[in-house]
Write a protein that holds these residues in place. Sequence first.
Motif, PDB file in Angstrom:
ATOM      1  N   SER A   7       0.857  -1.181   0.000  1.00 39.83           N
ATOM      2  CA  SER A   7       0.000   0.000   0.000  1.00 39.83           C
ATOM      3  C   SER A   7       0.889   1.224   0.000  1.00 39.83           C
ATOM      4  O   SER A   7       2.054   1.181   0.400  1.00 39.83           O
ATOM      5  CB  SER A   7      -0.930   0.000   1.214  1.00 39.83           C
ATOM      6  N   GLY A   8       0.312   2.329  -0.433  1.00 40.41           N
ATOM      7  CA  GLY A   8       1.069   3.559  -0.569  1.00 40.41           C
ATOM      8  C   GLY A   8       1.421   3.773  -2.019  1.00 40.41           C
ATOM      9  O   GLY A   8       0.862   3.164  -2.909  1.00 40.41           O
ATOM     10  N   GLY A   9       2.372   4.624  -2.257  1.00 43.97           N
ATOM     11  CA  GLY A   9       2.719   4.964  -3.629  1.00 43.97           C
ATOM     12  C   GLY A   9       1.845   6.078  -4.151  1.00 43.97           C
ATOM     13  O   GLY A   9       0.946   6.564  -3.472  1.00 43.97           O
ATOM     14  N   GLY A  10       2.142   6.483  -5.373  1.00 42.61           N
ATOM     15  CA  GLY A  10       1.371   7.543  -5.994  1.00 42.61           C
ATOM     16  C   GLY A  10       2.265   8.601  -6.590  1.00 42.61           C
ATOM     17  O   GLY A  10       3.440   8.370  -6.866  1.00 42.61           O
ATOM     18  N   LEU A  11       1.683   9.784  -6.758  1.00 40.12           N
ATOM     19  CA  LEU A  11       2.379  10.905  -7.374  1.00 40.12           C
ATOM     20  C   LEU A  11       2.806  11.902  -6.295  1.00 40.12           C
ATOM     21  O   LEU A  11       2.007  12.257  -5.425  1.00 40.12           O
ATOM     22  CB  LEU A  11       1.466  11.596  -8.379  1.00 40.12           C
ATOM     23  N   VAL A  12       4.052  12.329  -6.364  1.00 36.64           N
ATOM     24  CA  VAL A  12       4.566  13.299  -5.410  1.00 36.64           C
ATOM     25  C   VAL A  12       5.513  14.246  -6.132  1.00 36.64           C
ATOM     26  O   VAL A  12       6.156  13.861  -7.118  1.00 36.64           O
ATOM     27  CB  VAL A  12       5.278  12.586  -4.241  1.00 36.64           C
ATOM     28  N   GLN A  13       5.595  15.459  -5.653  1.00 37.43           N
ATOM     29  CA  GLN A  13       6.490  16.442  -6.256  1.00 37.43           C
ATOM     30  C   GLN A  13       7.927  16.209  -5.803  1.00 37.43           C
ATOM     31  O   GLN A  13       8.166  15.662  -4.715  1.00 37.43           O
ATOM     32  CB  GLN A  13       6.053  17.848  -5.887  1.00 37.43           C
ATOM     33  N   PRO A  14       8.883  16.633  -6.602  1.00 36.70           N
ATOM     34  CA  PRO A  14      10.287  16.525  -6.173  1.00 36.70           C
ATOM     35  C   PRO A  14      10.507  17.215  -4.831  1.00 36.70           C
ATOM     36  O   PRO A  14       9.966  18.310  -4.584  1.00 36.70           O
ATOM     37  CB  PRO A  14      11.043  17.242  -7.289  1.00 36.70           C
ATOM     38  N   GLY A  16       9.432  15.967  -2.100  1.00 37.66           N
ATOM     39  CA  GLY A  16       8.362  15.521  -1.216  1.00 37.66           C
ATOM     40  C   GLY A  16       8.654  14.188  -0.557  1.00 37.66           C
ATOM     41  O   GLY A  16       9.736  13.604  -0.729  1.00 37.66           O
ATOM     42  N   SER A  17       7.664  13.723   0.199  1.00 36.83           N
ATOM     43  CA  SER A  17       7.801  12.472   0.947  1.00 36.83           C
ATOM     44  C   SER A  17       6.650  11.531   0.628  1.00 36.83           C
ATOM     45  O   SER A  17       5.554  11.972   0.255  1.00 36.83           O
ATOM     46  CB  SER A  17       7.826  12.750   2.454  1.00 36.83           C
ATOM     47  N   LEU A  18       6.928  10.261   0.807  1.00 44.53           N
ATOM     48  CA  LEU A  18       5.929   9.231   0.545  1.00 44.53           C
ATOM     49  C   LEU A  18       6.295   8.009   1.371  1.00 44.53           C
ATOM     50  O   LEU A  18       7.473   7.757   1.640  1.00 44.53           O
ATOM     51  CB  LEU A  18       5.930   8.885  -0.941  1.00 44.53           C
ATOM     52  N   SER A  19       5.277   7.256   1.758  1.00 48.45           N
ATOM     53  CA  SER A  19       5.517   6.057   2.553  1.00 48.45           C
ATOM     54  C   SER A  19       4.892   4.849   1.866  1.00 48.45           C
ATOM     55  O   SER A  19       3.766   4.919   1.383  1.00 48.45           O
ATOM     56  CB  SER A  19       4.912   6.228   3.948  1.00 48.45           C
ATOM     57  N   LEU A  20       5.626   3.771   1.831  1.00 53.11           N
ATOM     58  CA  LEU A  20       5.131   2.502   1.309  1.00 53.11           C
ATOM     59  C   LEU A  20       5.067   1.485   2.444  1.00 53.11           C
ATOM     60  O   LEU A  20       5.987   1.432   3.279  1.00 53.11           O
ATOM     61  CB  LEU A  20       6.060   1.962   0.222  1.00 53.11           C
ATOM     62  N   SER A  21       4.008   0.715   2.446  1.00 48.38           N
ATOM     63  CA  SER A  21       3.880  -0.335   3.454  1.00 48.38           C
ATOM     64  C   SER A  21       3.593  -1.661   2.775  1.00 48.38           C
ATOM     65  O   SER A  21       2.999  -1.708   1.694  1.00 48.38           O
ATOM     66  CB  SER A  21       2.751  -0.003   4.437  1.00 48.38           C
ATOM     67  N   CYS A  22       3.992  -2.717   3.449  1.00 48.08           N
ATOM     68  CA  CYS A  22       3.785  -4.059   2.911  1.00 48.08           C
ATOM     69  C   CYS A  22       3.472  -4.993   4.072  1.00 48.08           C
ATOM     70  O   CYS A  22       4.175  -4.995   5.092  1.00 48.08           O
ATOM     71  CB  CYS A  22       5.026  -4.532   2.168  1.00 48.08           C
ATOM     72  N   ALA A  23       2.412  -5.777   3.906  1.00 50.38           N
ATOM     73  CA  ALA A  23       2.022  -6.740   4.922  1.00 50.38           C
ATOM     74  C   ALA A  23       2.146  -8.149   4.372  1.00 50.38           C
ATOM     75  O   ALA A  23       1.687  -8.431   3.259  1.00 50.38           O
ATOM     76  CB  ALA A  23       0.585  -6.480   5.369  1.00 50.38           C
ATOM     77  N   LEU A  85      12.416  13.168  -2.231  1.00 55.51           N
ATOM     78  CA  LEU A  85      12.278  12.358  -3.442  1.00 55.51           C
ATOM     79  C   LEU A  85      12.732  13.118  -4.680  1.00 55.51           C
ATOM     80  O   LEU A  85      12.549  14.341  -4.785  1.00 55.51           O
ATOM     81  CB  LEU A  85      10.835  11.897  -3.594  1.00 55.51           C
ATOM     82  N   LYS A  86      13.303  12.356  -5.596  1.00 56.32           N
ATOM     83  CA  LYS A  86      13.839  12.901  -6.840  1.00 56.32           C
ATOM     84  C   LYS A  86      13.117  12.255  -8.017  1.00 56.32           C
ATOM     85  O   LYS A  86      12.612  11.131  -7.895  1.00 56.32           O
ATOM     86  CB  LYS A  86      15.331  12.606  -6.945  1.00 56.32           C
ATOM     87  N   PRO A  87      13.095  12.906  -9.160  1.00 53.97           N
ATOM     88  CA  PRO A  87      12.470  12.286 -10.334  1.00 53.97           C
ATOM     89  C   PRO A  87      13.054  10.911 -10.649  1.00 53.97           C
ATOM     90  O   PRO A  87      12.326  10.022 -11.117  1.00 53.97           O
ATOM     91  CB  PRO A  87      12.759  13.293 -11.445  1.00 53.97           C
ATOM     92  N   GLU A  88      14.324  10.719 -10.387  1.00 53.60           N
ATOM     93  CA  GLU A  88      14.949   9.420 -10.667  1.00 53.60           C
ATOM     94  C   GLU A  88      14.512   8.326  -9.705  1.00 53.60           C
ATOM     95  O   GLU A  88      14.863   7.154  -9.888  1.00 53.60           O
ATOM     96  CB  GLU A  88      16.477   9.523 -10.664  1.00 53.60           C
ATOM     97  N   ASP A  89      13.740   8.670  -8.691  1.00 55.54           N
ATOM     98  CA  ASP A  89      13.150   7.653  -7.811  1.00 55.54           C
ATOM     99  C   ASP A  89      11.871   7.073  -8.411  1.00 55.54           C
ATOM    100  O   ASP A  89      11.318   6.117  -7.866  1.00 55.54           O
ATOM    101  CB  ASP A  89      12.830   8.241  -6.437  1.00 55.54           C
TER     102      ASP A  89
END
Length: 120
Positions: A7-14, A16-23, A85-89
């Motif tokens: 879960s998580g992911g999506g669109l973010v600006q350079p 910015g921050s984002l969190s991914l989770s996995c169960a 986060l960077k575009p290369e991510d």
Amino acid sequence: QVQLVESGGGLVQPGGSLSLSCAASGRRLSIDRMGWYRQTPGNQRDLVAVITSGGRSNYANSVKGRFTISRDNAKNTVTLQMSSLKPEDTAVYYCYARKYYTSVDSEDFWGQGTQVTVSS
């Protein structure tokens, strides 16, 4: 067998921050390593970060200091906190787990992947 649900992911600006989770779920879960890989079109799947059940972590050089991996062994979850986060991510991020059956016999499992796009 181990099932991984991300879960998580999506669109973010350079920047910015984002969190991914996995169960992880399944019978007799004895997962040693959990982590994240990422893949862009036409390229191989590369390690982002991995953490062992004992809490030892390893990061790709490109994300050190920006990403943090954590794990809850009781809940069989792993989280990747991404910042600066960077575009290369930009990539599809895959949750990963390695289960050992014996000291030499192991099996790798993968989630379905979640898209992370870093763009203004």
